[in-house]
Scaffold this active site. Structure first.
Site, PDB file in Angstrom:
ATOM      1  N   GLY A  80      -1.763 -15.388  40.607  1.00  0.00           N
ATOM      2  CA  GLY A  80      -1.190 -14.655  41.993  1.00  0.00           C
ATOM      3  C   GLY A  80       0.127 -14.568  41.933  1.00  0.00           C
ATOM      4  N   ARG A  81       0.955 -15.424  42.859  1.00  0.00           N
ATOM      5  CA  ARG A  81       2.408 -15.095  43.013  1.00  0.00           C
ATOM      6  C   ARG A  81       3.331 -15.324  42.058  1.00  0.00           C
ATOM      7  NH1 ARG A  81      -0.609 -15.232  47.386  1.00  0.00           N
ATOM      8  NH2 ARG A  81      -0.187 -14.668  49.043  1.00  0.00           N
ATOM      9  N   MET A 115      -3.386  -9.722  46.737  1.00  0.00           N
ATOM     10  CA  MET A 115      -2.509 -10.325  47.677  1.00  0.00           C
ATOM     11  C   MET A 115      -2.040  -9.299  48.824  1.00  0.00           C
ATOM     12  SD  MET A 115      -0.139 -12.524  45.243  1.00  0.00           S
ATOM     13  CE  MET A 115       0.088 -11.195  43.830  1.00  0.00           C
ATOM     14  N   MET A 116      -2.393  -9.542  50.137  1.00  0.00           N
ATOM     15  CA  MET A 116      -2.162  -8.712  51.394  1.00  0.00           C
ATOM     16  C   MET A 116      -0.547  -8.264  51.343  1.00  0.00           C
ATOM     17  SD  MET A 116      -4.741  -8.012  52.981  1.00  0.00           S
ATOM     18  CE  MET A 116      -4.064  -7.312  54.450  1.00  0.00           C
ATOM     19  N   GLY A 126      -5.837 -20.017  41.525  1.00  0.00           N
ATOM     20  CA  GLY A 126      -5.160 -21.072  42.326  1.00  0.00           C
ATOM     21  C   GLY A 126      -4.279 -21.782  41.452  1.00  0.00           C
ATOM     22  N   CYS A 144      -9.914 -15.009  52.068  1.00  0.00           N
ATOM     23  CA  CYS A 144      -8.822 -14.968  52.876  1.00  0.00           C
ATOM     24  C   CYS A 144      -8.810 -15.946  54.102  1.00  0.00           C
ATOM     25  CB  CYS A 144      -8.459 -13.804  53.418  1.00  0.00           C
ATOM     26  SG  CYS A 144      -7.067 -13.418  54.348  1.00  0.00           S
ATOM     27  N   GLN A 172     -10.638  -4.368  46.405  1.00  0.00           N
ATOM     28  CA  GLN A 172     -11.228  -5.644  47.202  1.00  0.00           C
ATOM     29  C   GLN A 172     -11.359  -4.980  48.490  1.00  0.00           C
ATOM     30  OE1 GLN A 172      -9.056  -9.120  48.745  1.00  0.00           O
ATOM     31  NE2 GLN A 172     -10.307 -10.190  47.260  1.00  0.00           N
TER      32      GLN A 172
END
Length: 379
Positions: free
Chosen positions: A237-238, A17-18, A215, A101, A71
């Site tokens: 992810g988040r 995650m950027m 996802g 992305c 990555q």
């Protein structure tokens, strides 16, 4: 090593995650989970090449962070080769290539990221170049489609061409398509619907490849539900960032079968403080600063008593604290000892049917022949 790699692929990973999965967050994540795979944020190949005299800032990590994946992003084969060579010194466990992305800065104007899904021939070349310059496994992270190029057969064409023309055998599938019409990355995680059935259809149609599902997966119960339905690996992810204690805290026991840890939040913060104070200002004045290093722990007390007051205290402390020690002394008074000293609670129930219906929605099997693809490449 490869057997260990296969073992970990069957488990749980934290998504790249950027601006989030930097060294600070990965340090925290590894203190909580010893086994989850950790990914760096996407690092452009050009950044590595042009910063070759300052690489520790971008690529360094402690041995405890294994297993860890770098990555890469980019669309220049020469720079991808050079970046891979420069990264080899650091000993990552896998090199992943970003084809997912949707940020306008990355994917806009046909640059890289998810736009590369429209050019599978180039992605195959890129993966071959990366693989030729490293001794570790390589993988691709992608969406299930881009704009109107969102049919299951088009996704399969991408997977087939990349896997048949390069050494790539592992794909991380974010089960949403991307929209390149100017919407934000956040909306690209919400507006396109999840189609887990595409993931399970890939499992059916490419039995010799390995796929990680990504996802909308928000906890260890959903991780196990996906694994129960046959997912090779599961990427969170988040949820892992916003609620690390109750997400990553269950991974080792529930997913990997490790004994329950007696580690408390207080002990995690004591260890994190040592790391944080050692890195403050390492790359120049205020780079990083206290706010940068504290950012990953702001979700550590998610939904716990005192969380709101602690964050308000943090906002005030950022204005004058110059060490993590001082920051914690000033702010942690808001958190009850019962919260600081408790260990991870029992894992939530795994009676989740989030993925069960996906197999009833599978698209027809992939039908495009090898001859059709070879013809398409020549046109």
């Amino acid at each position: 090593m490869y057997d260990m790699y296969q073992l970990f692929l069957l488990g749980c990973s934290v998504a790249p995650m950027m601006d989030w999965t930097n060294n600070h967050f990965r340090t925290l994540a590894r203190l909580i989970s010893k086994h989850a795979w950790l990914y760096t944020e996407m690092i452009a190949a050009e950044t590595i090449v042009y910063q070759k005299d300052n690489l520790d800032r971008f690529l360094a990590f402690t041995p405890e962070q294994h297993p860890i994946v770098l990555q890469l992003g980019g669309n220049n084969l020469e720079n991808l080769a050079k970046a891979t060579q420069l990264a080899n010194t650091y000993g990552y466990d896998e090199i992943n290539f970003n084809c997912g992305c949707p940020s306008p800065k990355v994917a806009g104007h046909g640059c890289f990221g998810v736009s590369l899904m429209l050019d599978p021939k180039f992605v195959a070349k890129a993966m071959s170049v990366i693989a030729a310059n490293t001794n570790v496994p390589v993988s691709v992270k992608c969406r299930i489609g881009v704009d109107d190029h969102d049919s299951y057969n088009e996704l399969c064409d991408f997977i087939y061409q990349v896997s048949s023309q390069s050494p790539t055998r592992h794909f991380i599938i974010h089960a949403r398509k991307a929209l390149l019409n100017g919407i934000s990355p956040a909306d690209n995680r919400k507006i396109p619907p999840l189609k887990y059935e595409y993931y399970f259809a890939l499992r059916r149609d490419f039995p010799d490849l390995r796929f990680t599902i990504n996802g909308g997966i928000n906890g260890v119960d959903e991780v196990n539900a996906a694994r129960t339905e046959g997912a090779h690996g599961v990427m969170v992810g988040r949820a892992a960032y916003h609620n690390p204690w109750n997400t990553l805290g269950h991974v080792d026991t529930v997913v990997y079968g490790a004994p329950h840890s007696d580690l408390s939040r207080r002990q995690v913060l004591e260890q994190y403080q040592v790391y944080g104070d050692s890195i403050l200002g390492k790359y120049g004045p205020n780079r990083p600063n206290v706010r940068d290093v504290v950012k990953p722990i702001l979700g550590l007390f998610h939904c716990e008593p005192g969380n709101g007051l602690w964050k308000r205290n943090a906002d005030a402390a950022f204005q004058h604290c110059t060490t993590l020690k001082a920051f914690f002394e000033e702010t942690l008074v808001a958190i009850p000892d019962s919260v600081l000293d408790s260990t991870v609670a029992e894992a939530p129930s795994s009676c989740i049917d989030k993925f069960a219906n996906s197999k009833n929605l599978l698209p027809p099997p992939y039908t495009t022949s090898e001859q059709d693809i070879l013809y398409a490449e020549m046109v």
